[in-house]
Design a protein around this motif. Structure first.
Motif, PDB file in Angstrom:
ATOM      1  N   CYS B  81       1.537  -1.218  -1.524  1.00 18.19           N
ATOM      2  CA  CYS B  81       1.647   0.221  -1.216  1.00 18.19           C
ATOM      3  C   CYS B  81       0.860   0.568   0.033  1.00 18.19           C
ATOM      4  CB  CYS B  81       1.146   1.054  -2.393  1.00 18.19           C
ATOM      5  SG  CYS B  81       1.156   2.834  -2.019  1.00 18.19           S
ATOM      6  N   ILE B  82       1.507   1.247   0.964  1.00 20.73           N
ATOM      7  CA  ILE B  82       0.849   1.481   2.250  1.00 20.73           C
ATOM      8  C   ILE B  82      -0.049   2.718   2.249  1.00 20.73           C
ATOM      9  CG2 ILE B  82       2.752   0.350   3.473  1.00 20.73           C
ATOM     10  CD1 ILE B  82       3.473   3.152   4.592  1.00 20.73           C
ATOM     11  N   THR B  83       0.030   3.533   1.210  1.00 21.14           N
ATOM     12  CA  THR B  83      -0.791   4.749   1.210  1.00 21.14           C
ATOM     13  C   THR B  83      -1.882   4.738   0.149  1.00 21.14           C
ATOM     14  OG1 THR B  83       0.585   5.872  -0.414  1.00 21.14           O
ATOM     15  CG2 THR B  83       1.213   6.117   1.895  1.00 21.14           C
ATOM     16  N   MET B  86       0.234   4.060  -5.190  1.00 20.72           N
ATOM     17  CA  MET B  86       0.532   3.249  -6.377  1.00 20.72           C
ATOM     18  C   MET B  86      -0.767   2.571  -6.807  1.00 20.72           C
ATOM     19  SD  MET B  86       3.371   2.678  -8.116  1.00 20.72           S
ATOM     20  CE  MET B  86       4.927   2.387  -7.274  1.00 20.72           C
ATOM     21  N   ASN B  97       2.329   5.869 -10.170  1.00 20.77           N
ATOM     22  CA  ASN B  97       2.484   6.358  -8.810  1.00 20.77           C
ATOM     23  C   ASN B  97       2.003   7.797  -8.720  1.00 20.77           C
ATOM     24  OD1 ASN B  97       3.260   6.570  -6.150  1.00 20.77           O
ATOM     25  ND2 ASN B  97       5.391   7.063  -6.644  1.00 20.77           N
ATOM     26  N   CYS B 102       2.358   9.715  -2.528  1.00 21.06           N
ATOM     27  CA  CYS B 102       3.475   8.840  -2.152  1.00 21.06           C
ATOM     28  C   CYS B 102       4.331   9.508  -1.077  1.00 21.06           C
ATOM     29  CB  CYS B 102       4.328   8.550  -3.382  1.00 21.06           C
ATOM     30  SG  CYS B 102       5.845   7.665  -3.014  1.00 21.06           S
ATOM     31  N   ILE B 103       4.703   8.747  -0.056  1.00 25.82           N
ATOM     32  CA  ILE B 103       5.507   9.326   1.019  1.00 25.82           C
ATOM     33  C   ILE B 103       6.925   8.768   1.052  1.00 25.82           C
ATOM     34  CG2 ILE B 103       3.693  10.016   2.629  1.00 25.82           C
ATOM     35  CD1 ILE B 103       4.591   7.053   3.842  1.00 25.82           C
ATOM     36  N   GLY B 104       7.270   7.952   0.061  1.00 27.32           N
ATOM     37  CA  GLY B 104       8.635   7.423   0.037  1.00 27.32           C
ATOM     38  C   GLY B 104       8.917   6.446   1.159  1.00 27.32           C
ATOM     39  N   CYS B 105       8.012   5.495   1.354  1.00 24.52           N
ATOM     40  CA  CYS B 105       8.248   4.490   2.398  1.00 24.52           C
ATOM     41  C   CYS B 105       8.999   3.289   1.843  1.00 24.52           C
ATOM     42  CB  CYS B 105       6.926   4.027   2.997  1.00 24.52           C
ATOM     43  SG  CYS B 105       5.975   2.989   1.859  1.00 24.52           S
ATOM     44  N   TRP B 106       9.058   3.180   0.538  1.00 19.28           N
ATOM     45  CA  TRP B 106       9.797   2.138  -0.205  1.00 19.28           C
ATOM     46  C   TRP B 106       9.232   0.725  -0.041  1.00 19.28           C
ATOM     47  CZ3 TRP B 106      11.222   6.164  -2.361  1.00 19.28           C
ATOM     48  CH2 TRP B 106      11.984   7.158  -1.769  1.00 19.28           C
ATOM     49  N   THR B 107       8.000   0.616   0.390  1.00 21.97           N
ATOM     50  CA  THR B 107       7.399  -0.722   0.477  1.00 21.97           C
ATOM     51  C   THR B 107       7.229  -1.328  -0.916  1.00 21.97           C
ATOM     52  OG1 THR B 107       6.241   0.005   2.457  1.00 21.97           O
ATOM     53  CG2 THR B 107       5.490  -2.043   1.474  1.00 21.97           C
ATOM     54  N   CYS B 108       6.940  -0.478  -1.886  1.00 25.24           N
ATOM     55  CA  CYS B 108       6.792  -0.977  -3.258  1.00 25.24           C
ATOM     56  C   CYS B 108       8.116  -1.526  -3.782  1.00 25.24           C
ATOM     57  CB  CYS B 108       6.272   0.136  -4.168  1.00 25.24           C
ATOM     58  SG  CYS B 108       7.227   1.659  -4.076  1.00 25.24           S
ATOM     59  N   ALA B 127       8.672   7.429  -4.878  1.00 22.14           N
ATOM     60  CA  ALA B 127       9.084   6.343  -5.740  1.00 22.14           C
ATOM     61  C   ALA B 127       8.817   6.718  -7.191  1.00 22.14           C
ATOM     62  CB  ALA B 127       8.321   5.087  -5.360  1.00 22.14           C
TER      63      ALA B 127
HETATM   64  S1  SF4 Z   1       7.070   4.565  -1.696  1.00 19.59           S
HETATM   65 FE1  SF4 Z   1       5.862   3.082  -2.870  1.00 19.59          FE
HETATM   66  S2  SF4 Z   1       4.709   1.965  -1.288  1.00 19.59           S
HETATM   67 FE2  SF4 Z   1       5.446   3.837  -0.314  1.00 19.59          FE
HETATM   68  S3  SF4 Z   1       3.786   5.321  -0.585  1.00 19.59           S
HETATM   69 FE3  SF4 Z   1       5.174   5.589  -2.348  1.00 19.59          FE
HETATM   70  S4  SF4 Z   1       4.284   4.274  -3.938  1.00 19.59           S
HETATM   71 FE4  SF4 Z   1       3.378   3.612  -2.009  1.00 19.59          FE
END
Ligand code: SF4
Ligand SMILES: Cc1cc2nc3c(=O)[nH]c(=O)nc-3n(C[C@H](O)[C@H](O)[C@H](O)COP(=O)(O)OP(=O)(O)OC[C@H]3O[C@@H](n4cnc5c(N)ncnc54)[C@H](O)[C@@H]3O)c2cc1C
Ligand code: SF4
Lengths: 417, 165
Positions: B81-83, B86, B97, B102-108, B127
């Motif tokens: 998770c980049i922020t 999670m 989460n 969460c910013i919805g970057c979808w890295t998770c 997410a």
């Molecule tokens: S989308 Fe997933 S990885 Fe991105 S900020 Fe939200 S929880 Fe973290």
């Protein structure tokens, strides 16, 4: 006995959490030249685009350092490390003794020796302070040039568009994000960027930056002049090894570490963007400048500094990037190569693109645009080196999931194993 | 101060042999996470925007099964998770989460080996994943309401649990 960490970002946080899994009490000291509580570096573009505020840019909660008993030395650079006396020498002359040291100094922007580069209003795009400065000039209706259609360059573009700035992007290559994208994927992204009013000049090289004291534009090698109010440079990052250059520590592009994150110097570890650790796919040491890797390397280093015997040898590049209304994810191999079979699915109507890289019946990489929901399953097929020959034809098909795997394998993975 | 070592006590598993593919688990999951908390009728009659189900039902007749977050001991999603949104709860071991961060970057999504995180695009661009119904403090709604007992809870014995490293 103490632990000293230089750098206060993802790898450092991973290390603190790793150390505290093993050792609850021994003091930890973190030194960083950035004056902030650890923040999420990618969030700088979201901050600039007004999607998040300063309060929500932080990577861990406010009590993180207190709970983990970390002493912070912020806003001061570590100048030098005396490996023989086991001391970190700070810019103000202070000497900090260490028992175990982690170098987590991260990456630094690649800055080419361009004429006019030190003019005002020329910015990098890698630190919170960069966007705090950009914010002052990126007013609605202003004009910006972003040099480099890289991942971070494009995130800068998106943020500027969100602020109502008119943006031109310049890149020397013939497509955007050339390391991850092929021609088709680049075209999809270009279309999206154009839809949002972004002008893109590919195959264009910057000759010099124009302007008096303050930058006012760019001269391209082909003679074209472009004018703007400010410039953002996003030509990539390099391992920030400055602190230990010309010392006895082994450096290639980054500081070379083994699977336990140890450098060649006793009691000195390195992790994150500054390190060159084992790349699981390339089967050699490489830099892997992404957060998941920085975290895991940091965590592994931390646990080992505290006496554990952990190995991390599964690092590889993976990235997720929302760009305007596109969702882009990629992992592992992203270019053709010897012995690599490539499988592509392009659904123009649905604006979906998928590309799989297969070697010796193993998935070694993929790129997905828009249909990304089960991406993690592909990532795990890479990690597990699963022989995919019996279901290769199902990769990328609608509804792909564990249901597409042979029952035995599915059971092994999801039904309790 | 036993941070970072907590393991979730329970995991939900599926029995594909008895799953009938009715997707009632999805329905009850939606209701469990709606503002009407477990009230099916109100959830489906009154809400213009309902939450996403946090269980995924995979189906290729005659086989079907439900799948949700394992609250891994070494959670890939948390590490990726980049922020920092999670997180694994230090006390319960449950991976949750924080939708505010969460910013919805979808890295998770890219990192989760089970493919069980969803994009809650319409609602909040964040997410969405199984929280073991922790907030309502009941037996997970999917397990409780499966008509054929195709979902079951098993204590985490750290047996057969894969580590990421
Ligand atoms: S989308 Fe997933 S990885 Fe991105 S900020 Fe939200 S929880 Fe973290
Ligand atoms: C705009 C942008 C977007 C990104 N988006 C993503 C993304 O979506 N996903 C992803 O996985 N990755 C992304 N990245 C990459 C990611 O930010 C890095 O991989 C990650 O931050 C690396 O963490 P690190 O701890 O190794 O080092 P860094 O985050 O680089 O931090 C190193 C720290 O050490 C400090 N330091 C350096 N030298 C010294 C010294 N001598 N003394 C004291 N302090 C020092 C630096 O000032 C810095 O604060 C992005 C990067 C940028 C710039
Ligand atoms: S979302 Fe995926 S990686 Fe995260 S804890 Fe759940 S199963 Fe594990």
């Amino acid at each position: 006995m103490n632990y000293v960490i230089i750098g206060n970002s993802v790898a450092a946080v991973g290390a603190v959490e790793g150390i505290r899994k093993q050792d609850k009490t021994t003091p930890i000291i973190i030194i960083s030249d950035e004056p902030y509580h650890a923040y999420s570096r990618p969030l700088i573009s979201y901050y600039l685009g007004r999607q998040v505020t300063q309060e929500s840019i932080y990577y861990r909660t406010e009590d993180f350092y207190r709970v983990n008993r970390v002493e912070l030395i912020l806003g001061i650079k570590a100048q030098q490390v005396d490996f023989d006396r086991k001391e970190v020498i700070l810019q103000d002359g202070r000497r900090i003794n260490y028992t175990k040291l982690l170098i987590a100094t991260g990456g630094k922007p690649l800055i080419p020796p361009l004429e006019g580069i030190d003019k005002q209003n020329v910015f990098n795009f890698s630190k919170f302070d960069d966007v705090k400065n950009i914010e002052k000039v990126a007013t609605e209706g202003s004009k910006a040039i972003v040099v480099g259609a890289s991942f971070s360059g494009l995130k800068a573009v998106e943020a500027l568009v969100q602020r109502g700035v008119k943006v031109t992007v310049i890149d020397i290559m013939d497509r955007i994000m050339p390391r991850v994208f092929d021609e088709a994927a680049s075209q999809m992204a270009l279309k999206t960027l154009e839809k949002y009013g972004v002008e893109i000049l590919l195959k264009s090289t910057v000759q010099k930056i124009l302007g008096d004291k303050t930058a006012c534009g760019i001269l391209l090698q082909d003679g074209r002049e472009l004018f703007c109010d400010f410039i953002i440079l996003a030509m990539g990052i390099r391992c920030n090894t400055d602190l230990v250059k010309d010392t006895k520590i082994n450096i290639n592009r980054g500081i070379i570490v083994d699977n336990k994150m140890r450098t060649n110097v006793p009691d000195v570890y390195a992790a994150g963007d500054v390190a060159e650790g084992y790349n699981f796919i390339e089967q050699r040491n490489t830099e892997i400048p992404i957060i998941p890797n920085a975290y895991k390397q940091g965590e592994t280093a931390g646990e080992n500094m505290a006496g554990a015997d952990k190995i991390f040898d599964k690092g590889f590049v993976m990235n997720s990037m929302p760009l305007f209304d596109l969702s882009i994810v990629s992992a592992g191999v992203s270019a053709p190569g010897e012995g690599i079979n490539i499988k592509t699915i392009y659904d123009q109507g649905k604006n979906i693109y998928k590309k799989f890289y297969i070697k010796n019946n193993r998935l070694v990489g993929y790129l997905l645009i828009n249909d990304i929901d089960r991406a993690g399953i592909y990532t795990d097929l890479i990690r597990r080196k699963v022989d995919i020959s019996s279901f290769e034809n199902k990769l990328g098909k609608e509804g792909f999931g564990f249901i597409s795997l042979p029952k035995e394998l599915r059971k092994h993975i999801i039904l309790e194993g | 101060m036993d941070n970072f070592n907590a393991a979730a006590q329970n995991r939900i598993y599926t029995k594909e042999e008895v799953c009938v593919g009715c997707r009632l688990c999805e329905i009850y999951c939606i209701a469990a996470h709606s503002e009407y908390r477990h009230d099916l009728i109100k959830t489906f009659k009154k809400l213009p925007k309902r939450p996403l189900p946090r269980i995924i039902v995979e189906e290729d007749r005659p086989v079907s099964f439900g799948l949700q977050c394992r609250h891994c001991d070494e959670p890939e999603c948390v590490k990726a998770c980049i922020t920092g949104a999670m997180q694994k709860d230090a006390k319960t071991g449950i991976v949750i989460n924080d939708t505010k961060r969460c910013i919805g970057c979808w890295t998770c999504i890219l990192a989760c080996p089970y493919g069980v995180i969803k994009r809650d695009y319409d609602n909040k661009k964040v997410a969405s994943k199984c929280d073991l119904c922790i907030e309502s403090n009941i037996e997970p709604a999917c397990v409780k309401n499966c008509p054929n007992e195709a979902l079951y809870i098993k204590p985490n014995l750290k047996v057969g649990i894969r580590s990421t490293q």
